[in-house]
Motif scaffolding. Structure first.
Motif, short mmCIF file in Angstrom:
data_model
loop_
_atom_site.label_atom_id
_atom_site.label_comp_id
_atom_site.label_asym_id
_atom_site.label_seq_id
_atom_site.Cartn_x
_atom_site.Cartn_y
_atom_site.Cartn_z
N THR A 154 0.83 -1.20 0.00
CA THR A 154 0.00 0.00 0.00
C THR A 154 0.88 1.26 0.00
N SER A 155 0.29 2.37 -0.43
CA SER A 155 1.02 3.64 -0.45
C SER A 155 1.31 4.11 0.97
N ALA A 156 0.39 3.85 1.89
CA ALA A 156 0.60 4.25 3.28
C ALA A 156 1.79 3.50 3.88
N THR A 157 1.88 2.20 3.59
CA THR A 157 3.01 1.41 4.09
C THR A 157 4.33 1.97 3.57
N LEU A 158 4.38 2.26 2.27
CA LEU A 158 5.60 2.77 1.65
C LEU A 158 5.97 4.15 2.20
N ASN A 192 1.05 8.84 1.15
CA ASN A 192 -0.06 8.77 2.10
C ASN A 192 0.52 8.42 3.47
N SER A 193 0.54 9.39 4.36
CA SER A 193 1.13 9.17 5.68
C SER A 193 0.08 8.97 6.77
N ASP A 194 -1.10 8.55 6.37
CA ASP A 194 -2.18 8.29 7.33
C ASP A 194 -1.93 6.95 8.03
N ARG A 195 -1.54 7.02 9.29
CA ARG A 195 -1.22 5.79 10.04
C ARG A 195 -2.44 4.94 10.31
N ARG A 196 -3.60 5.48 10.17
CA ARG A 196 -4.81 4.69 10.36
C ARG A 196 -4.97 3.63 9.26
N ARG A 197 -4.21 3.80 8.18
CA ARG A 197 -4.32 2.88 7.06
C ARG A 197 -3.34 1.70 7.16
N ILE A 198 -2.55 1.64 8.22
CA ILE A 198 -1.63 0.52 8.37
C ILE A 198 -1.97 -0.23 9.66
N THR A 199 -1.77 -1.53 9.63
CA THR A 199 -2.09 -2.40 10.77
C THR A 199 -0.88 -2.52 11.69
#
Length: 251
Positions: A154-158, A192-199
């Motif tokens: 995902t973009s958030a992970t990267l 995408n630096s939204d930490r809500r999108r990573i587990t």
């Protein structure tokens, strides 16, 4: 000689003469010009009007003889050649400056760590399985280049991974080498630096990735009698990572 012709001859310079194409002329209240003219309008009488009609005099403007310059012509220089717009070539994206080429011992350990990271990111399906190991290795050279790495996570992970990685002391700081730049220019993803999108699992794998690249942190070994064989399973790496976090909190 007629009076009109006498008047014309008087207006000519000494030794001058009328143009040869003028055979006969009858000028009545008119002025002749034998040179270049500009910024003026000529008004010429029309034929005698018929009874009951009014014809306005014909006019001839200099602007009709010299049409205005078009926008395309204005772009031409004095030599008549068109000016070519300068097109700026696309700059190559930056890479992470991790390798220390001045120290062969550290460099060898760093290359070993990058190889382990390549295997883990492939295992986690963060990068395409067909990614060339040499291309992956070039991501850490710190030289501008396209590494052709297809990110499949995902973009958030990267984005969060790049943010945390660039904050490490073992990564050399570079101007304009930000997480946003790497995500967008090197991997072609939208940051995408939204930490809500990573587990939590992703958070742990990001920490493990940083642990792998940190040569000051020893990797777990499968067999104590064989110091060259590391245990790079997620469980073993996570255990080392947890020990590192506990020791850091104690400091």
């Amino acid at each position: 000689m007629k009076q009109s012709e006498q008047y014309t001859d008087d207006m000519l310079p000494d030794g001058g003469r009328k143009p040869t194409y003028i055979k006969e002329q009858h000028n009545h209240n008119c002025q002749q010009f034998f040179g270049n003219i500009s910024n003026c309008t000529f008004m010429m009488p029309s034929a005698p009007p018929s009874e009951g009609s009014t014809n306005p005099p014909a006019t001839f403007s200099e602007s009709s003889a010299n049409p205005p310059t078009t926008s395309s012509e204005s772009s031409a220089d004095k030599s008549g050649k068109r000016r070519k717009k300068t097109v700026t070539a696309n700059e190559k994206p930056l890479t992470i400056r991790y390798y220390r080429y001045g120290n062969k011992g550290i460099l060898a350990r760093q290359r070993q760590r990058v190889d382990i990271l390549y295997r883990k990111w492939t295992e986690w399906k963060w990068i395409d399985a067909d990614t060339d190991p040499d291309d992956f290795d070039r991501l850490f050279e710190g030289q501008p280049r396209h590494c052709n790495i297809k990110w499949t996570g995902t973009s958030a992970t990267l984005t969060i991974l790049m943010q945390q990685l660039l904050e490490q002391d073992f990564i050399e700081k570079q101007t304009n080498c930000s997480a946003k730049h790497l995500v967008a220019k090197q991997f072609g993803k939208t940051p995408n630096s939204d930490r809500r999108r990573i587990t939590q699992d992703i958070e742990e794998k990001i920490s493990i990735s940083i642990l792998i690249l940190d040569t000051s942190c020893p990797l777990p070994q499968r067999n104590a009698r064989d110091g060259n064989e590391e245990d790079v399973s997620d469980a073993a790496l996570y255990e080392v990572c947890q020990r590192q976090l506990r020791s850091t909190k104690c400091l």
